[in-house]
Design a protein around this motif. Structure first.
Motif, PDB file in Angstrom:
ATOM      1  N   ASN A 351      24.738  79.369  90.388  1.00  0.00           N
ATOM      2  CA  ASN A 351      23.475  79.732  90.180  1.00  0.00           C
ATOM      3  C   ASN A 351      22.557  79.816  88.986  1.00  0.00           C
ATOM      4  O   ASN A 351      22.028  79.886  88.584  1.00  0.00           O
ATOM      5  CB  ASN A 351      23.671  81.044  90.740  1.00  0.00           C
ATOM      6  CG  ASN A 351      24.362  82.144  91.263  1.00  0.00           C
ATOM      7  OD1 ASN A 351      25.038  82.372  91.713  1.00  0.00           O
ATOM      8  ND2 ASN A 351      23.311  82.294  92.332  1.00  0.00           N
ATOM      9  N   ASP A 378      25.844  77.612  94.455  1.00  0.00           N
ATOM     10  CA  ASP A 378      24.841  77.929  94.830  1.00  0.00           C
ATOM     11  C   ASP A 378      23.820  77.607  93.613  1.00  0.00           C
ATOM     12  O   ASP A 378      22.831  78.362  92.918  1.00  0.00           O
ATOM     13  CB  ASP A 378      25.119  79.798  94.843  1.00  0.00           C
ATOM     14  CG  ASP A 378      25.549  80.208  95.300  1.00  0.00           C
ATOM     15  OD1 ASP A 378      25.436  79.249  96.572  1.00  0.00           O
ATOM     16  OD2 ASP A 378      26.291  81.410  95.735  1.00  0.00           O
ATOM     17  N   GLY A 443      22.503  82.092  98.852  1.00  0.00           N
ATOM     18  CA  GLY A 443      23.957  81.888  98.355  1.00  0.00           C
ATOM     19  C   GLY A 443      24.155  82.673  99.158  1.00  0.00           C
ATOM     20  O   GLY A 443      24.896  83.000  99.968  1.00  0.00           O
ATOM     21  N   ASP A 453      20.319  87.570  86.643  1.00  0.00           N
ATOM     22  CA  ASP A 453      19.887  86.209  86.744  1.00  0.00           C
ATOM     23  C   ASP A 453      19.546  85.773  85.336  1.00  0.00           C
ATOM     24  O   ASP A 453      19.607  86.777  84.317  1.00  0.00           O
ATOM     25  CB  ASP A 453      18.977  86.051  88.257  1.00  0.00           C
ATOM     26  CG  ASP A 453      17.255  86.771  87.322  1.00  0.00           C
ATOM     27  OD1 ASP A 453      17.065  87.453  86.199  1.00  0.00           O
ATOM     28  OD2 ASP A 453      15.909  86.241  87.957  1.00  0.00           O
ATOM     29  N   ARG A 459      20.705  90.858  90.946  1.00  0.00           N
ATOM     30  CA  ARG A 459      20.159  90.341  91.895  1.00  0.00           C
ATOM     31  C   ARG A 459      21.133  91.282  93.093  1.00  0.00           C
ATOM     32  O   ARG A 459      21.989  91.951  92.981  1.00  0.00           O
ATOM     33  CB  ARG A 459      22.147  89.649  91.805  1.00  0.00           C
ATOM     34  CG  ARG A 459      21.840  88.398  90.771  1.00  0.00           C
ATOM     35  CD  ARG A 459      21.443  87.277  91.909  1.00  0.00           C
ATOM     36  NE  ARG A 459      21.133  85.506  90.014  1.00  0.00           N
ATOM     37  CZ  ARG A 459      21.137  84.945  90.494  1.00  0.00           C
ATOM     38  NH1 ARG A 459      20.560  84.707  91.607  1.00  0.00           N
ATOM     39  NH2 ARG A 459      21.280  83.635  89.760  1.00  0.00           N
TER      40      ARG A 459
END
Length: 490
Positions: A351, A378, A443, A453, A459
């Motif tokens: 992420n 991701d 994701g 985030d 999230r």
């Protein structure tokens, strides 16, 4: 009605006379005598808190030597030679505070402050132009806050050093560190010969203008050292701003276990946040902005079980050691010198967002032993040059859920990636996903520790790919600017 019988006055005995003299002597002192002790046993009393005003170096020295719980030592505007403070103990409710009457206008231009074997001491609002390291030695709950450090340098010098056995829970916050051009670090956290100082917090500081580039020993912050790198520090470095920090290839160097570096902003700074030694580091929620400057980098890893997530990398020009993200090779595996580059095992890189960097994700670019068992998932990676995912050498790397968008001469670099335009759009100094981005809800949903985030927005559902979650929730964090940190920030 008979009148009440008068009572004869008892003669004053020697004991009563002595007691009266003692009480009169106490009443004649210029400071309050007692106040109730909060949380003490019934009937406990102690001397009331004092405010000690000082206007010269001699009075300051005496006040530091005699400091006691609850003291507030207030420095008038002017210049001071400072001395040490040893064995002075405040409490959480009644700290010892050394503070400028007017922030920044009490200037320490000579001497050395060492807070040694002390607890609950706060130093606030001073300007430091002296030549000596401020030392926190074997102490706990010492706080340096809202100071301006601009030391006079004739040779190598660390500006603030935390050291000594049983050092813990110290805080360095809301300070300005600037204009360092000799070797040595702005802040160094060490400890004893075997154990790093524990649970220290470095937050909301402004670090700027350190350089020119040196080979070694010119970091903005170093946490730990190689000889104690097997100890755990539990240090947190958060919400700091680094600008033009060009001294060491490692802007922040972490050299111990179980530390966290989060919510910081690196602007136009040559070098990287390097987890140089130690294991189980958590590096998340940081912004790395190259702003067109040569040699700007992101994160570099060695060691085991690191987590790198929710970071935003944009406009970085470095490669190799200075890549946006370098999950590096090692020259030491399971045994060897502590100052080696220890092989990476089980890094988790998820992420994150990479936008228009010279080199984005590199794996195993340097040294002999390739990283083992890393997970890279991701992430959103866009760019116009080179391989967006550049695996030089690796063992058992897992790629999942990543989005790559190569433009110009760039290539994705690996086949296990979704090639699609993430539809990023400019938002201030960074790019974020828009409402139609294919990254939304795309994701893998495998990483429970990713709960928000890079902006602090939660999230929800299946996490979006990249550092940014498309959300209408309040933005909690963002790229830091000078007004967000330092002595005058809220």
């Amino acid at each position: 009605m008979p009148c009440p019988r008068s009572r004869a006055r008892a003669p004053m005995t020697r004991t009563r006379r002595a007691l009266l003299v003692a009480l009169l002597a106490v009443a004649a002192t210029s400071q309050p005598v007692t106040s109730w002790a909060v949380g003490g046993p019934p009937g406990a009393r102690w001397p009331a808190d004092r405010t000690v005003h000082v206007a010269n170096s001699t009075r300051l020295r005496d006040a530091l030597a005699d400091a006691r719980a609850g003291d507030r030592i207030v420095l008038a505007d002017g210049r001071y030679t400072i001395g040490g403070m040893t064995g002075r103990t405040g409490t959480a409710a009644r700290p010892i505070t050394v503070v400028a009457a007017h922030r920044g206008r009490a200037v320490v231009d000579d001497g050395q402050l060492e807070v040694a074997n002390s607890a609950h001491v706060t130093v606030e609002g001073l300007t430091w132009t002296n030549r000596s390291t401020l030392l926190i030695t074997g102490s706990n709950h010492v706080r340096l806050t809202r100071n301006h450090f601009r030391l006079t340098e004739d040779a190598q010098v660390n500006w603030v050093l935390v050291q000594g056995a049983d050092s813990h829970h110290n805080r360095i916050d809301h300070n300005l560190f600037e204009d360092k051009h000799q070797l040595g670090n702005f802040i160094t956290v060490e400890g004893s010969e075997t154990q790093q100082s524990r649970h220290d917090l470095i937050d909301h500081n402004h670090f700027r203008d350190i350089g020119p580039r040196a080979v070694n020993e010119m970091e903005a912050i170093r946490v730990g050292r190689s000889t104690i790198s097997r100890s755990s520090g539990f240090t947190v470095v958060e919400a700091n701003l680094f600008e033009d920090c060009d001294g060491d290839p490692e802007i922040v160097s972490v050299k111990s276990n179980d530390n966290t570096v989060r919510y910081n902003t690196f602007r136009a700074s040559q070098g990287t946040l390097s987890h140089r030694h130690g294991n189980r580091g958590s590096l998340h929620g940081n912004f790395f902005l190259g702003e067109g400057k040569e040699g700007t980098g992101g994160i570099r890893l060695y060691g085991e079980d690191h987590r790198v997530y929710n970071n935003h990398f944009e406009g970085l020009t470095g490669s190799g050691h200075d890549a946006a993200l370098q999950v590096d090779g090692g020259d030491v595996d399971v045994s060897g010198p502590l100052n080696g580059h220890w092989r990476v095992y089980r890094a988790t890189v998820v992420n994150n967002t990479f936008v228009d960097n010279t080199s984005n994700i590199e794996v195993g670019a340097n040294y002999t032993f390739p990283p083992v068992g890393s997970t890279i998932a991701d992430n959103v990676v866009t760019g116009a040059r080179g391989k967006l995912f550049n695996e030089v050498k690796a063992v058992n790397t897992t790629y999942a859920g990543n989005i790559a968008w190569p433009t110009g001469t760039a290539t994705a670099g690996i086949t296990a990636v979704r090639v699609v335009d993430p539809l990023l759009r400019p938002a201030g100094p960074v790019h974020r996903i828009g409402p139609r981005s294919p990254a939304i809800d795309a994701g893998t949903g495998r990483f429970a520790f990713v709960t928000d985030d890079v902006d602090g927005q939660p999230r929800t559902g299946v996490a979006d790919v990249g550092a940014d979650e498309w959300s209408t929730a309040a933005v909690v964090r963002g790229p830091l600017r000078a007004g967000d940190v330092g002595p005058n920030a809220r």
